[in-house]
Write an enzyme that holds these catalytic residues in place. Structure first.
Site, PDB file in Angstrom:
ATOM      1  N   ILE A 145       0.841  -1.198   0.000  1.00  0.00           N
ATOM      2  CA  ILE A 145       0.000   0.000   0.000  1.00  0.00           C
ATOM      3  C   ILE A 145       0.880   1.253   0.000  1.00  0.00           C
ATOM      4  O   ILE A 145       0.686   2.174  -0.797  1.00  0.00           O
ATOM      5  CB  ILE A 145      -0.948   0.006   1.214  1.00  0.00           C
ATOM      6  N   VAL A 258      -5.133   2.522   9.114  1.00  0.00           N
ATOM      7  CA  VAL A 258      -5.503   1.667   7.995  1.00  0.00           C
ATOM      8  C   VAL A 258      -5.401   0.193   8.378  1.00  0.00           C
ATOM      9  O   VAL A 258      -6.188  -0.629   7.943  1.00  0.00           O
ATOM     10  CB  VAL A 258      -4.617   1.957   6.765  1.00  0.00           C
ATOM     11  N   GLY A 259      -4.406  -0.140   9.205  1.00  0.00           N
ATOM     12  CA  GLY A 259      -4.213  -1.527   9.618  1.00  0.00           C
ATOM     13  C   GLY A 259      -5.422  -2.080  10.332  1.00  0.00           C
ATOM     14  O   GLY A 259      -5.969  -1.448  11.237  1.00  0.00           O
ATOM     15  N   ASP A 288     -14.336   1.759   0.959  1.00  0.00           N
ATOM     16  CA  ASP A 288     -15.708   1.262   0.911  1.00  0.00           C
ATOM     17  C   ASP A 288     -16.632   2.281   0.246  1.00  0.00           C
ATOM     18  O   ASP A 288     -17.501   1.930  -0.555  1.00  0.00           O
ATOM     19  CB  ASP A 288     -16.198   0.957   2.329  1.00  0.00           C
ATOM     20  N   HIS A 316     -15.438  -1.173   9.600  1.00  0.00           N
ATOM     21  CA  HIS A 316     -14.842  -1.636   8.344  1.00  0.00           C
ATOM     22  C   HIS A 316     -14.804  -3.164   8.400  1.00  0.00           C
ATOM     23  O   HIS A 316     -13.768  -3.783   8.647  1.00  0.00           O
ATOM     24  CB  HIS A 316     -13.436  -1.064   8.179  1.00  0.00           C
TER      25      HIS A 316
END
Length: 476
Positions: A145, A258-259, A288, A316
């Site tokens: 990423i 983000v992890g 999303d 998420h």
């Protein structure tokens, strides 16, 4: 050449004071100070290789000035190198400007890491109208990423074409070599806005004076691992990083987690950084949202930029709620434009939830590139004023929300920004029975996740009841 003995205190080097007489030492790459760092009669220009220096002119040892064409500043100079411990860490400070460059010691002084790099005229070279550089810290900087995201940041696509950046990149012992390779590629790309690169494996070193912290690195779920195990394992990582941010980052630092599981990791991180406003912590749900916009556009037969007011509610995970109720297409309600309630209720959401898994089946890789783009989108949403009448999704603390969602969770909700890095929750968003029922499911899941990790922020007595694996397909 005669040797110029450079003691640790002599050139303002701090760190491994047990080895002041060690031979010439080389550091992993940093773009350097804005001015020479002077001490006494000898001026040492900014360079990768700092400690003991061999010069070709004896006069330099007698109070002369170390110039660019001698010692470690020229390929033709007589220079001796030596290997030394990787565990050594140092900092070089420009006393007058207060700028700090951190780097980790490297075993061998080879290639780009031995090439001096000075920016003594940097201030004068900055185009008129450029802003003050910001320090962007990125964890997991050697991962897939980041390999996409870092170059977007350095090019100006994220923070703007007038915003110089310092990239502070956090890796691990295992990824050290890869991290150095990323730094080399960034240098070779000659981005004008990229004024400085710092790399390290210690969070406190890398997060020092951070304005933004993009926490991408996390351990993937292993075979047979329950979601509760993943919460515990990665939660410990984000607790440590939260404490590091609390200790050394700017107090208005903006943090994007983000992890995965990113919502609860963001909560853990914020609870371990009590001096930083909880409002400053985000968990990424922009990918999303982007996927939802794409599917609504395809179904309506329009380009994606005609789709607005899309919200991702909740976690998420597979309990997320892509909101088509409030979405609009060309300014009209998406439900009216599409006119297919069955598709919206029964097919739309599963498409979003399984998109990552479908992508892996197609080409055997996770969605690293689109995740990087969504991180860039999430940041731009905070540094660019929100278009009138629209909003964006980000998972933030629920304290004081107008939607009846319990406080103390990190929950994705609709937000707007003035472009100053801050945001406000959107009032008066319609939540019908369909949305409420599904939002409550995500609330329940996040509440259970919080119970599993309360001990990571000093609260005890919780019972971990996370059983179902609700990770999105194709993600950890």
């Amino acid at each position: 050449g005669h040797e110029i003995p450079t003691q640790i205190g002599f050139i303002g080097l701090t760190g491994d004071k047990s080895r002041p007489e060690s031979p010439r030492q080389c550091f992993t790459r940093h773009t350097s100070l804005r001015e020479p760092s002077a001490h006494g009669n000898t001026t040492i220009m900014s360079s990768i290789c700092i400690a003991r220096i061999s010069a070709t002119k004896p006069s330099l040892h007698q109070g002369g000035s170390l110039q660019k064409k001698t010692a470690c500043f020229a390929a033709r100079a007589t220079v001796r190198t030596s290997s030394f411990s990787r565990s050594s860490r140092f900092s070089l400070r420009n006393e007058r400007k207060g700028l700090r460059v951190t780097a980790e010691a490297k075993d061998d002084c080879v290639g780009i890491y031995c090439i001096p790099y000075e920016m003594t005229t940097d201030a004068g070279s900055m185009p008129e109208g450029w802003k003050t550089p910001i320090n962007v810290a990125v964890s997991g900087a050697a991962g897939q990423i980041s390999n996409h995201l870092l170059f977007m940041i350095a090019s100006g696509e994220v923070y703007g074409k007038d915003q110089p950046v310092i990239l502070s990149m956090l890796g691990s012992e295992r990824s050290r070599e890869a991290l150095e390779g990323v730094a080399m590629e960034l240098e070779d790309s000659l981005f004008p806005l990229l004024r400085e690169v710092r790399i390290g494996i210690d969070a406190e070193d890398v997060f020092k004076d951070a304005d933004w912290a993009l926490l991408i690195g996390a351990k993937p779920r292993g075979p047979g691992m329950e979601r509760s195990d993943l919460l515990e394992m990665n939660g410990s990582i984000f607790a440590t990083q939260g404490r590091a941010l609390d200790k050394v980052a700017h107090k208005d630092v903006k943090v994007l987690v983000v992890g995965n599981p990113c919502n609860t990791n963001a909560l853990i991180c914020s609870m371990n950084a009590p001096s930083i406003p909880k409002k400053n912590f985000h968990a990424l749900t922009r990918l999303d949202e982007n996927r939802a916009k794409c599917q609504l556009a395809l179904k309506a037969g329009v380009f994606f930029d005609k789709v607005s007011n899309v919200t991702i509610w909740g976690n998420h995970s597979t309990t997320q709620v892509p909101d088509f109720v409030n979405a609009r297409i060309n300014g009209a309600p998406a439900t009216e434009v599409i006119g297919d309630a069955d598709w919206l209720k029964n097919e739309f959401t599963p498409i979003i939830q399984t998109r990552g898994g479908a992508l892996i089946k197609k080409w055997g890789r996770s969605s690293a590139a689109s995740t990087a783009v969504s991180i860039a989108d999430a940041i731009r949403a905070l540094v660019t004023p929100t278009q009138e009448g629209d909003w964006f999704s980000t998972a933030v603390i629920t304290d004081g929300n107008p939607y009846g969602i319990p406080e103390g969770l990190v929950f994705s909700m609709p937000c707007v920004s003035k472009g100053d890095g801050d945001y406000e929750l959107v009032p008066d968003v319609m939540i019908d029975d369909y949305l409420r029922e599904r939002i409550n499911v995500s609330v329940e899941e996040l509440s259970k996740e919080k119970e599993c990790v309360k001990h990571l922020f000093g609260e005890y007595g919780g019972v971990c009841e996370v059983v179902l694996d609700t990770s999105l397909p194709g993600e950890a």
